[in-house]
Structure formats: C-alpha cells, structure tokens
Design an enzyme around this catalytic site. Structure first.
Site, PDB file in Angstrom:
ATOM      1  N   HIS A 192     -30.782   2.140  13.052  1.00 58.75           N
ATOM      2  CA  HIS A 192     -30.852   3.448  12.444  1.00 58.75           C
ATOM      3  C   HIS A 192     -29.586   4.218  12.470  1.00 58.75           C
ATOM      4  O   HIS A 192     -28.572   3.769  13.083  1.00 58.75           O
ATOM      5  CB  HIS A 192     -30.911   5.078  13.787  1.00 58.75           C
ATOM      6  N   HIS A 222     -33.439  -3.418  13.514  1.00 56.64           N
ATOM      7  CA  HIS A 222     -33.133  -2.354  13.032  1.00 56.64           C
ATOM      8  C   HIS A 222     -32.126  -1.566  13.358  1.00 56.64           C
ATOM      9  O   HIS A 222     -32.240  -0.953  14.704  1.00 56.64           O
ATOM     10  CB  HIS A 222     -34.383  -1.381  11.746  1.00 56.64           C
TER      11      HIS A 222
END
Ligand code: 5GP
Ligand code: ZN
Length: 140
Positions: A105, A103
């Site tokens: 951010h 992922h």
C-alpha cells in the site's frame, strides 16, 4: 510471461481482465488505485508474478515493488501535495491481509487527514523486549 494464478483478483488486474486505474508499471510491477482509499491517492503496487505474501515473494520482485513504491511516494508529494507517505504491507489474515497476491500500500498522508495507528504506542517491558529480540536474532 509472469507466473499467474487464474483465481487471483490482482493477477486479473495485472492481465487487464478486470478494470483498474493503473498509475505506474515496469518490467516486474504494476501499480493501481485502491478502490477503498484510506486517503486521497492511495495506490497498491503488486509484482506481475503471483505470490501469496511477504514470505513467498521472490526477493527481486520485492525489491522492484519497493522501488516502485518509492517512485509513487515521490509522485504523491509532487503531484498530489501529500505531506508524507505510509508504505504498508499486511502478511497473513491476522495482519489484515485480505487479498492474497503480495501488495504494497502506498498511502499519501496529509497534515489534516484523520488516519491513525491502530495501536497507541506505549513503553513496553524492557526485559521482555530484550527476550523477544534474542528470539528474533538468527540462531547459530
Ligand atoms: P489488504 O487488505 O490485503 O492489505 O489490501 C487489499 C486491498 O485491495 C484493499 O485495500 C482493497 O481496498 C483493495 N481491493 C480489493 N479489491 C479490489 C479491486 O477489485 N480493485 C482494486 N483496485 N482494489 C481492490
Ligand atoms: Zn495473483
């Protein structure tokens, strides 16, 4: 159909099995709000395909995540009035990774926010910087 891991939290979010606030999606990526935001508007962009981290993600998924991150960064400025944006990825536990589905951010930054780097930038030893650089170069 995306490649999924039945035990993965973010795969479940992508599949809609766990609720989240989705803010963007395309063929390869989904972006949703982080439940522990560093600043107002903190979102996470993930590939639909499960991959553990930066070293495992398919390069085309990585490129798609980067483009989605750019899209959200623009929106953070336009829609939330952010003054800047940090993109952050943690790869590995020692680098603070806690969820093992890649992922990115997207952290909107505001002139008056209190977020600070976890280290104080200090000049390094120039010889050692050179040695580390040599080690990082592709070896023939
Ligand atoms: P990491 O620490 O791996 O870089 O980032 C994981 C992020 O996922 C953290 O910022 C954490 O707040 C977020 N997170 C953990 N569990 C959930 C969840 O169930 N839903 C959402 N939306 N975010 C989560
Ligand atoms: Zn996953």
């Amino acid at each position: 159909m995306p490649v999924t891991d039945p035990d993965c939290l973010f795969c479940k979010i992508v599949a809609g099995e766990i609720p989240s606030t989705i803010v963007d999606s395309d063929e390869r990526t989904v972006a949703f709000m982080d439940i522990n935001p560093g600043t107002r508007g903190h979102a996470l962009v993930v590939p639909r395909n499960h991959s553990r981290d930066l070293l495992e993600i398919d390069p085309e998924d990585l490129a798609a995540v980067a483009v989605a991150g750019q899209r959200l960064a623009g929106r953070a400025k336009e829609a939330l009035g952010a003054d800047g944006v940090n993109l952050l990825n943690s790869c590995g536990e020692v680098a603070w990774q806690t969820v093992f589905h890649f992922h990115l951010h997207v952290i909107p930054r505001y002139a008056d926010d209190t977020v600070r780097l976890p280290w104080i930038p200090t000049p390094g030893d120039l010889d050692e910087i050179q040695v580390a650089g040599e080690q990082l170069k592709e070896q023939a």
